[in-house]
Design an enzyme around this catalytic site. Structure first.
Site, PDB file in Angstrom:
ATOM      1  N   LYS A   1     -46.234 -71.352  21.923  1.00  0.00           N
ATOM      2  CA  LYS A   1     -46.177 -69.924  22.264  1.00  0.00           C
ATOM      3  C   LYS A   1     -46.987 -69.080  21.260  1.00  0.00           C
ATOM      4  O   LYS A   1     -47.572 -68.063  21.644  1.00  0.00           O
ATOM      5  CB  LYS A   1     -44.726 -69.455  22.350  1.00  0.00           C
ATOM      6  CG  LYS A   1     -43.939 -70.081  23.517  1.00  0.00           C
ATOM      7  CD  LYS A   1     -44.539 -69.719  24.873  1.00  0.00           C
ATOM      8  CE  LYS A   1     -43.764 -70.279  26.043  1.00  0.00           C
ATOM      9  NZ  LYS A   1     -44.398 -69.991  27.343  1.00  0.00           N
TER      10      LYS A   1
ATOM     11  N   ASN B   1     -48.051 -68.807  33.715  1.00  0.00           N
ATOM     12  CA  ASN B   1     -46.639 -68.635  33.361  1.00  0.00           C
ATOM     13  C   ASN B   1     -45.874 -69.954  33.253  1.00  0.00           C
ATOM     14  O   ASN B   1     -44.853 -70.011  32.569  1.00  0.00           O
ATOM     15  CB  ASN B   1     -46.013 -67.724  34.443  1.00  0.00           C
ATOM     16  CG  ASN B   1     -44.520 -67.811  34.498  1.00  0.00           C
ATOM     17  OD1 ASN B   1     -43.832 -67.207  33.673  1.00  0.00           O
ATOM     18  ND2 ASN B   1     -43.982 -68.577  35.451  1.00  0.00           N
TER      19      ASN B   1
ATOM     20  N   THR C   1     -32.745 -67.304  33.372  1.00  0.00           N
ATOM     21  CA  THR C   1     -33.491 -68.054  34.398  1.00  0.00           C
ATOM     22  C   THR C   1     -33.007 -69.501  34.409  1.00  0.00           C
ATOM     23  O   THR C   1     -32.318 -69.931  33.475  1.00  0.00           O
ATOM     24  CB  THR C   1     -35.002 -68.085  34.082  1.00  0.00           C
ATOM     25  OG1 THR C   1     -35.184 -68.914  32.921  1.00  0.00           O
ATOM     26  CG2 THR C   1     -35.595 -66.720  33.843  1.00  0.00           C
TER      27      THR C   1
ATOM     28  N   TYR D   1     -42.286 -75.840  21.055  1.00  0.00           N
ATOM     29  CA  TYR D   1     -42.295 -74.628  21.881  1.00  0.00           C
ATOM     30  C   TYR D   1     -42.840 -73.442  21.086  1.00  0.00           C
ATOM     31  O   TYR D   1     -43.688 -72.679  21.563  1.00  0.00           O
ATOM     32  CB  TYR D   1     -40.864 -74.350  22.365  1.00  0.00           C
ATOM     33  CG  TYR D   1     -40.740 -73.240  23.383  1.00  0.00           C
ATOM     34  CD1 TYR D   1     -40.839 -73.492  24.744  1.00  0.00           C
ATOM     35  CD2 TYR D   1     -40.495 -71.919  22.987  1.00  0.00           C
ATOM     36  CE1 TYR D   1     -40.714 -72.467  25.690  1.00  0.00           C
ATOM     37  CE2 TYR D   1     -40.366 -70.895  23.911  1.00  0.00           C
ATOM     38  CZ  TYR D   1     -40.468 -71.167  25.264  1.00  0.00           C
ATOM     39  OH  TYR D   1     -40.350 -70.146  26.191  1.00  0.00           O
TER      40      TYR D   1
ATOM     41  N   ASP E   1     -47.373 -74.682  41.454  1.00  0.00           N
ATOM     42  CA  ASP E   1     -46.184 -75.225  40.769  1.00  0.00           C
ATOM     43  C   ASP E   1     -46.104 -76.721  41.055  1.00  0.00           C
ATOM     44  O   ASP E   1     -46.875 -77.254  41.880  1.00  0.00           O
ATOM     45  CB  ASP E   1     -44.913 -74.504  41.297  1.00  0.00           C
ATOM     46  CG  ASP E   1     -43.791 -74.444  40.261  1.00  0.00           C
ATOM     47  OD1 ASP E   1     -43.478 -75.501  39.677  1.00  0.00           O
ATOM     48  OD2 ASP E   1     -43.235 -73.365  40.045  1.00  0.00           O
TER      49      ASP E   1
ATOM     50  N   ILE F   1     -34.357 -64.681  28.708  1.00  0.00           N
ATOM     51  CA  ILE F   1     -34.225 -64.179  30.078  1.00  0.00           C
ATOM     52  C   ILE F   1     -33.356 -65.150  30.876  1.00  0.00           C
ATOM     53  O   ILE F   1     -33.520 -66.377  30.754  1.00  0.00           O
ATOM     54  CB  ILE F   1     -35.625 -64.065  30.745  1.00  0.00           C
ATOM     55  CG1 ILE F   1     -36.616 -63.273  29.856  1.00  0.00           C
ATOM     56  CG2 ILE F   1     -35.512 -63.435  32.134  1.00  0.00           C
ATOM     57  CD1 ILE F   1     -36.221 -61.859  29.523  1.00  0.00           C
TER      58      ILE F   1
HETATM   59  P1  NAP Z   1     -38.261 -71.693  35.002  1.00  0.00           P
HETATM   60  O1  NAP Z   1     -37.280 -70.905  35.786  1.00  0.00           O
HETATM   61  O2  NAP Z   1     -37.925 -73.089  34.600  1.00  0.00           O
HETATM   62  O3  NAP Z   1     -39.653 -71.684  35.795  1.00  0.00           O
HETATM   63  C1  NAP Z   1     -40.755 -72.385  35.330  1.00  0.00           C
HETATM   64  C2  NAP Z   1     -41.523 -72.943  36.508  1.00  0.00           C
HETATM   65  O4  NAP Z   1     -42.664 -73.669  35.991  1.00  0.00           O
HETATM   66  C3  NAP Z   1     -40.695 -73.936  37.328  1.00  0.00           C
HETATM   67  O5  NAP Z   1     -40.934 -73.765  38.701  1.00  0.00           O
HETATM   68  C4  NAP Z   1     -41.232 -75.273  36.840  1.00  0.00           C
HETATM   69  O6  NAP Z   1     -41.078 -76.331  37.751  1.00  0.00           O
HETATM   70  C5  NAP Z   1     -42.694 -74.929  36.645  1.00  0.00           C
HETATM   71  N1  NAP Z   1     -43.391 -75.934  35.853  1.00  0.00           N
HETATM   72  C6  NAP Z   1     -42.900 -76.676  34.824  1.00  0.00           C
HETATM   73  N2  NAP Z   1     -43.828 -77.537  34.388  1.00  0.00           N
HETATM   74  C7  NAP Z   1     -44.930 -77.336  35.151  1.00  0.00           C
HETATM   75  C8  NAP Z   1     -46.213 -77.940  35.194  1.00  0.00           C
HETATM   76  N3  NAP Z   1     -46.542 -78.943  34.360  1.00  0.00           N
HETATM   77  N4  NAP Z   1     -47.101 -77.502  36.109  1.00  0.00           N
HETATM   78  C9  NAP Z   1     -46.775 -76.512  36.975  1.00  0.00           C
HETATM   79  N5  NAP Z   1     -45.569 -75.915  36.984  1.00  0.00           N
HETATM   80  C10 NAP Z   1     -44.655 -76.321  36.080  1.00  0.00           C
HETATM   81  O7  NAP Z   1     -38.639 -70.945  33.641  1.00  0.00           O
HETATM   82  P2  NAP Z   1     -38.751 -69.389  33.257  1.00  0.00           P
HETATM   83  O8  NAP Z   1     -37.611 -69.086  32.353  1.00  0.00           O
HETATM   84  O9  NAP Z   1     -38.989 -68.564  34.470  1.00  0.00           O
HETATM   85  O10 NAP Z   1     -40.029 -69.443  32.326  1.00  0.00           O
HETATM   86  C11 NAP Z   1     -41.308 -69.043  32.762  1.00  0.00           C
HETATM   87  C12 NAP Z   1     -42.176 -68.852  31.532  1.00  0.00           C
HETATM   88  O11 NAP Z   1     -41.599 -67.852  30.695  1.00  0.00           O
HETATM   89  C13 NAP Z   1     -42.317 -70.100  30.652  1.00  0.00           C
HETATM   90  O12 NAP Z   1     -43.628 -70.190  30.147  1.00  0.00           O
HETATM   91  C14 NAP Z   1     -41.327 -69.834  29.531  1.00  0.00           C
HETATM   92  O13 NAP Z   1     -41.691 -70.518  28.349  1.00  0.00           O
HETATM   93  C15 NAP Z   1     -41.484 -68.336  29.384  1.00  0.00           C
HETATM   94  N6  NAP Z   1     -40.348 -67.695  28.730  1.00  0.00           N
HETATM   95  C16 NAP Z   1     -39.098 -67.832  29.227  1.00  0.00           C
HETATM   96  C17 NAP Z   1     -38.030 -67.229  28.560  1.00  0.00           C
HETATM   97  C18 NAP Z   1     -36.616 -67.362  29.026  1.00  0.00           C
HETATM   98  O14 NAP Z   1     -35.703 -67.019  28.244  1.00  0.00           O
HETATM   99  N7  NAP Z   1     -36.358 -67.797  30.238  1.00  0.00           N
HETATM  100  C19 NAP Z   1     -38.279 -66.482  27.401  1.00  0.00           C
HETATM  101  C20 NAP Z   1     -39.583 -66.350  26.944  1.00  0.00           C
HETATM  102  C21 NAP Z   1     -40.618 -66.966  27.620  1.00  0.00           C
HETATM  103  P3  NAP Z   1     -39.754 -77.260  37.628  1.00  0.00           P
HETATM  104  O15 NAP Z   1     -38.594 -76.349  37.880  1.00  0.00           O
HETATM  105  O16 NAP Z   1     -39.979 -78.294  38.681  1.00  0.00           O
HETATM  106  O17 NAP Z   1     -39.756 -77.814  36.243  1.00  0.00           O
END
Ligand code: NAP
Length: 253
Positions: free
Chosen positions: A160, A90, A191, A156, A37, A189
């Site tokens: 995706k 992820n 988050t 986005y 990360d 989700i």
């Molecule tokens: P999150 O809580 O923001 O977690 C994402 C993590 O990835 C954070 O620790 C972030 O660090 C890190 N990150 C961001 N840019 C990065 C980079 N360039 N290199 C390495 N790490 C990086 O998000 P999440 O909701 O768990 O999402 C995780 C995945 O699920 C993503 O791919 C998202 O598109 C996908 N997703 C999420 C949802 C939703 O509704 N939450 C729905 C569908 C898909 P920082 O916090 O420092 O930025």
């Protein structure tokens, strides 16, 4: 016997939200977990918590949009644990919302750089290692927005959708090499990524997102982690190239 005993699991974006839940689920199944990360004050605390479940847990600071940093991160996993059994690609960002005509090139490139190039960078180096081992499992985090669109997030949505194409191409290329490659498509989700929308100021947006799901709620990270464990283990031994919708019914409408 736990389902991932002695397996090495590499998780990008593992310090927050979905990735973090998957890291804890993997450790609970006996895995050695490498969280990859961006730099964060949270990393030591989270690794300490993981080590209480399985002492073999490490943090690697890495920006997945940087090809060379990803290569070094995977080398670090191999030198520490000797193998790479499961990779969860992820890490992702939401990006600044706007219509395409108003979108800056910088905003486009940032989201594509992390959300799509980041997946290629990881798969490229993971598949080199897994080919040498003659086995492995890769899971890429797509989204419902990898299958349908919403207005205002074309970067986005494009990334995706691209992840699903990359997943299917790779699954075909490695189908006879004992390497399975699948994607997960979560609905909305609860988050930190979603909460960047600042629901306290926009309660109507949160309710609107809830209403989009037939199950009339947002998902939680542990529900995505359950799907991740299924795809990571031999429970899904005949599944490759698929994208698993975990979305409270969003996509069937
Ligand atoms: P999150 O809580 O923001 O977690 C994402 C993590 O990835 C954070 O620790 C972030 O660090 C890190 N990150 C961001 N840019 C990065 C980079 N360039 N290199 C390495 N790490 C990086 O998000 P999440 O909701 O768990 O999402 C995780 C995945 O699920 C993503 O791919 C998202 O598109 C996908 N997703 C999420 C949802 C939703 O509704 N939450 C729905 C569908 C898909 P920082 O916090 O420092 O930025």
């Amino acid at each position: 016997m736990k389902k991932l005993e002695n397996k090495t699991v590499f998780i990008t974006g593992g310090l927050s939200g979905i990735g973090k839940a998957c890291a804890f689920a993997a450790a609970n199944e006996g895995a050695n977990v490498a969280i990859v990360d961006l730099k964060s004050d949270e990393s030591s605390k989270i690794i300490e918590e993981l080590k209480q479940i399985n002492p073999k847990a490490i943090f690697i600071e890495c920006d997945v949009s940087d090809f060379n940093q990803v290569q070094v991160a995977i080398q670090k996993v191999i030198s520490t644990f000797s193998s790479l059994d499961v990779a969860l690609n992820n890490a992702g960002i939401g990006g600044k919302p706007s219509k395409i005509g108003d979108m800056t090139e910088e905003a486009w490139l940032k989201v594509i750089g992390v959300n799509l190039n980041g997946i290629f960078n990881c798969m490229k180096h993971e598949l080199e290692q897994m080919s040498k081992q003659g086995k492995g499992v890769i899971i890429n985090m797509s989204s419902i927005l990898g299958k349908v669109a919403i207005a205002g997030s074309s970067h986005y949505v494009a990334a995706k959708h691209g992840i699903i194409g990359l997943t299917q191409s790779a699954a075909l290329e490695y189908a006879t090499d004992s390497i399975r490659i699948n994607a997960i498509c979560p609905g909305f989700i609860d988050t930190p990524l979603l909460n960047k929308l600042d629901f306290s100021k926009h309660k109507d947006i949160k309710q609107h997102l809830i209403n989009l799901h037939p199950m009339n709620r947002l998902g939680n990270s542990e529900e995505i982690a359950s799907g991740f464990i299924f795809l990571a283990t031999d429970d899904s031994s005949f599944i490759t190239g698929t994208s698993l919708d975990i979305d409270g019914g969003y996509l069937i409408q």
